[in-house]
Design a protein around this motif. Structure first.
Motif: not given
Length: 454
Positions: A401-411
């Protein structure tokens, strides 16, 4: 062309055909056409007429109202929690092969905001519309309930006033033969009473050290159960939870009590209490019920919990191997469906087990608003015979659901975000989207495990 080449061509054609049929089904789903036994997502052109909804607290058609403060969740709402539903997929006039499935934009994230029209629509309406209620009524009125038909209907949501009866049937606690129901439930409830009398209503001096420690741990966990729903802070509610959990643990020595099982009792408790209470759950009081009624409700919760966990016993035995196995499957499925997200988590050193363990252990009860839990569990129980495998698809859909966000986050951002997912404003609409994607991916991949192989 050799026979081998012909066979390979036929296999490829069949795979393409099956994929395209699945795609057409989901297109129809998103446009409001039904998939037999699955989900119907429909847009209402007008908001529901609230004047037709009874405000009478005694009305049997009213449904429980849940409130959840989400005080523990200080993450702000995400722009992706209620994004636009894609009206239709890209043109499918040309066959799409399984190899290209990953390239298909299947709305793995809810990018953008919903229009007010969709935001105000009632996505859970299918569970209560009159035609659907009539279908449930017809199936349940048979002398012998046909469980396959009931599962097909329940997958898309059960009317509130029918949920207790439907859940008992789906779990095999109540027999499909209605003539036997009363006798079976009476016997099972007496058996639970005997168990409580034999194992719970005794002094600690008659328990083993392990049993004393287990009861103490249950007593610690009960006040922590759904802490942001005030109803569960009632002393009588916590005492009922304690009896149910201790009885289950004593009768299942291979696992005993494991933290997280306390969460799994709560949907059953709310649903079976709804046969006696109406309106806002915060106005319910166990003190309004007789001891015999409370005992019957506890017994129903105990037996339904037992039936549910019979299919996932190894989730709660030593080292919880069942959960570890499903976490590995989830990792592979995410890699197959959304490689950028999978690669980002690997690059940042985030293991799926770090966030998904709680999902499998508590079946998402801690991740989404409590008022959506019973709807989610309608689908769980409709799939109960193969629930562990289907959970993998639901959780993949939930995560992406949050694919776009997860691709940009660091650990650090990934860890913080996944610990406090912005679901506090979710409605039935977001949940139905999660389930629809899970159904589609299950149809595509479950019978073709080689597509998930590295």
């Amino acid at each position: 062309m050799s026979k081998r080449q012909e066979d390979e061509t036929n296999i490829a054609t069949n795979l393409d055909s099956r994929f395209n049929q699945t795609l057409r089904n989901v297109q129809g789903l998103l446009k409001g056409r039904s998939i037999p036994g699955k989900i119907l997502l429909s847009r209402r052109s007008d908001p529901p007429d609230n004047s037709k909804i009874s405000n009478n607290p005694k009305s049997k058609t009213s449904s429980p109202i849940y409130k959840r403060s989400f005080s523990y969740n200080d993450a702000g709402p995400s722009n992706h929690t209620s994004g636009a539903v894609e009206e239709e997929f890209h043109s499918t006039s040309k066959p799409i092969s399984i190899a290209n499935a990953r390239k298909l934009k299947v709305s793995t994230s809810f990018g953008g905001s919903l229009s007010e029209e969709i935001r105000k629509s009632t996505m859970g309406a299918r569970a209560t519309d009159s035609a659907r209620v009539m279908k449930f009524t017809k199936v349940l009125s048979e002398t012998v309930v046909i469980l396959d038909k009931l599962r097909e209907l329940a997958w898309s949501g059960v009317p509130d006033n029918m949920r207790p009866k439907v859940w008992r049937l789906l779990l095999g606690y109540a027999p499909p033969n209605s003539d036997r129901t009363e006798g079976v439930l009476r016997r099972k409830r007496l058996e639970y009473l005997d168990c409580i009398s034999q194992y719970y209503d005794i002094p600690d001096s008659e328990r083993s050290d392990d049993e004393v420690n287990m009861l103490r741990q249950i007593g610690v966990d009960c006040p922590r159960t759904v802490p942001d729903v005030p109803f569960f802070q009632q002393q009588q509610v916590q005492k009922s939870l304690e009896r149910i959990l201790y009885a289950w643990a004593i009768r299942h020595p291979a696992s005993g009590y494991v933290q997280g099982i306390n969460d799994l009792v709560t949907p059953f408790l709310v649903v079976f209490l709804s046969e006696y209470f109406e309106g806002d759950i915060d106005n319910w009081s166990m003190f309004d019920l007789s001891p015999d009624t409370i005992s019957n409700i506890e017994a129903d919760c105990y037996w339904c919990l037992s039936k549910l966990l019979d299919g996932m016993q190894d989730h709660y035995t030593f080292a919880q191997p069942g959960i570890q196995r499903l976490v590995f499957k989830l990792k592979e499925l995410v890699r197959r469906i959304d490689e950028p997200v999978s690669r980002q988590m690997e690059d940042q050193g985030l293991e799926v087990l770090q966030f998904a363990f709680r999902w499998f252990n508590c079946l998402l009860i801690r991740e989404i608003p409590f008022h959506l839990i019973t709807r989610l569990w309608d689908t769980y129980l409709a799939e109960v015979e193969a629930l562990p495998d289907f959970l993998v698809y639901i959780f993949a859909s939930f995560l992406l659901t949050w694919s776009d966000k997860l691709q940009k986050f660091d650990f650090q951002e990934l860890v913080m975000f996944l610990q406090r997912l912005p679901t506090e404003n979710w409605t039935h609409q977001e949940l139905e989207m999660v389930l629809s994607r899970a159904f589609m991916w299950h149809t595509m991949f479950n019978n073709s495990p080689s597509h998930l192989a590295s």
